[in-house]
Design a protein around this motif. Structure first.
Motif, short mmCIF file in Angstrom:
data_model
loop_
_atom_site.label_atom_id
_atom_site.label_comp_id
_atom_site.label_asym_id
_atom_site.label_seq_id
_atom_site.Cartn_x
_atom_site.Cartn_y
_atom_site.Cartn_z
N ALA A 1 -18.78 -100.63 -27.55
CA ALA A 1 -18.35 -100.70 -28.96
C ALA A 1 -18.32 -99.31 -29.59
CB ALA A 1 -19.28 -101.62 -29.74
N ASP A 2 -19.29 -98.48 -29.23
CA ASP A 2 -19.32 -97.11 -29.74
C ASP A 2 -18.10 -96.33 -29.24
OD1 ASP A 2 -20.52 -94.95 -31.17
OD2 ASP A 2 -21.32 -94.17 -29.28
N LEU A 3 -17.74 -96.52 -27.96
CA LEU A 3 -16.53 -95.90 -27.42
C LEU A 3 -15.30 -96.39 -28.19
CD1 LEU A 3 -14.81 -94.34 -25.33
CD2 LEU A 3 -14.92 -96.40 -23.90
N MET A 4 -15.26 -97.70 -28.46
CA MET A 4 -14.12 -98.27 -29.17
C MET A 4 -13.93 -97.60 -30.53
SD MET A 4 -13.57 -102.26 -30.33
CE MET A 4 -15.00 -102.28 -31.44
N LEU A 5 -15.03 -97.36 -31.25
CA LEU A 5 -14.90 -96.74 -32.57
C LEU A 5 -14.75 -95.23 -32.49
CD1 LEU A 5 -17.41 -98.81 -34.73
CD2 LEU A 5 -15.00 -99.26 -34.21
N SER A 6 -15.13 -94.64 -31.38
CA SER A 6 -14.95 -93.20 -31.20
C SER A 6 -13.49 -92.84 -31.03
CB SER A 6 -15.72 -92.70 -29.98
OG SER A 6 -17.09 -92.88 -30.17
N ASN A 7 -12.75 -93.72 -30.38
CA ASN A 7 -11.29 -93.54 -30.22
C ASN A 7 -10.70 -94.93 -30.04
OD1 ASN A 7 -8.66 -93.27 -29.03
ND2 ASN A 7 -9.12 -91.10 -28.75
N LEU A 8 -10.06 -95.43 -31.09
CA LEU A 8 -9.53 -96.80 -31.10
C LEU A 8 -8.48 -97.05 -30.02
CD1 LEU A 8 -9.17 -97.29 -34.94
CD2 LEU A 8 -10.79 -98.48 -33.43
N TYR A 9 -7.96 -96.00 -29.44
CA TYR A 9 -6.88 -96.12 -28.46
C TYR A 9 -7.37 -96.11 -27.02
CZ TYR A 9 -4.76 -94.58 -32.80
OH TYR A 9 -4.41 -94.46 -34.12
#
Length: 123
Positions: free
Chosen positions: A12-20
Motif C-alpha cells: 500500500a505504501d508503494l501504491m501511494l508512493s507512485n500510483l502508476y
C-alpha cells in the motif's frame, strides 16, 4: 507471497508512493491522474525506470498477489481518497487547509499498519 500485515502495508505504501507503479507491474493500462504530485518520482514517467533485472525477479504468484490487493475494496478506498486529496491540493492555496489534507493523506495507511509498528510524527 505471504499475505501478512507488513507486506500488505509495504504494498500500500508503494501504491501511494507512485500510483502508476503497481498497475504497470501487474499489466494494467495506466491512466495519468490530474493531480498534484509532491515529488517528480511520483509521476507516470518514472514507472519505466524499473530495472529489467528487478522485473524478472517478480514471480507470477507475486503479481497475482499484488493484483488481488490492488483491486481489493480496502486498497481502492485508500487509493481513491489519496487521489481526491491530491486533486484538492492542486487547487488549494490556504496553508491550514493544505496541512489538514496532507495530514489526512499521511494517515491513510494507518488501518493497514502492523500492530507492532511504531508510528512516527512526520513534523
Amino acid at each position: 507471497m505471504k499475505d501478512d500485515a507488513g507486506a500488505r502495508y509495504a504494498l500500500a505504501d508503494l501504491m501511494l508512493s507512485n500510483l502508476y507503479m503497481i498497475p504497470h507491474l501487474i499489466g494494467l493500462d495506466i491512466q495519468k491522474y490530474d493531480m498534484w504530485h509532491s515529488s517528480n518520482l511520483e509521476d507516470i514517467d518514472y514507472v519505466e525506470y524499473i530495472p529489467e533485472e528487478i522485473r524478472e525477479c517478480i514471480q507470477p504468484s507475486e503479481i497475482e498477489w499484488m493484483s488481488g490487493l490492488y483491486h481489493s475494496f480496502e486498497f481502492r478506498r485508500i487509493r481513491e481518497r489519496y487521489i481526491a486529496i491530491f486533486q484538492a491540493l492542486q487547487h488549494t492555496k490556504e496553508i491550514e487547509k493544505r496541512k489538514r489534507l496532507l495530514n489526512e493523506s499521511r494517515s491513510l495507511l494507518d488501518s493497514l499498519a502492523p500492530p507492532d509498528a511504531v508510528q512516527s510524527d512526520p513534523e
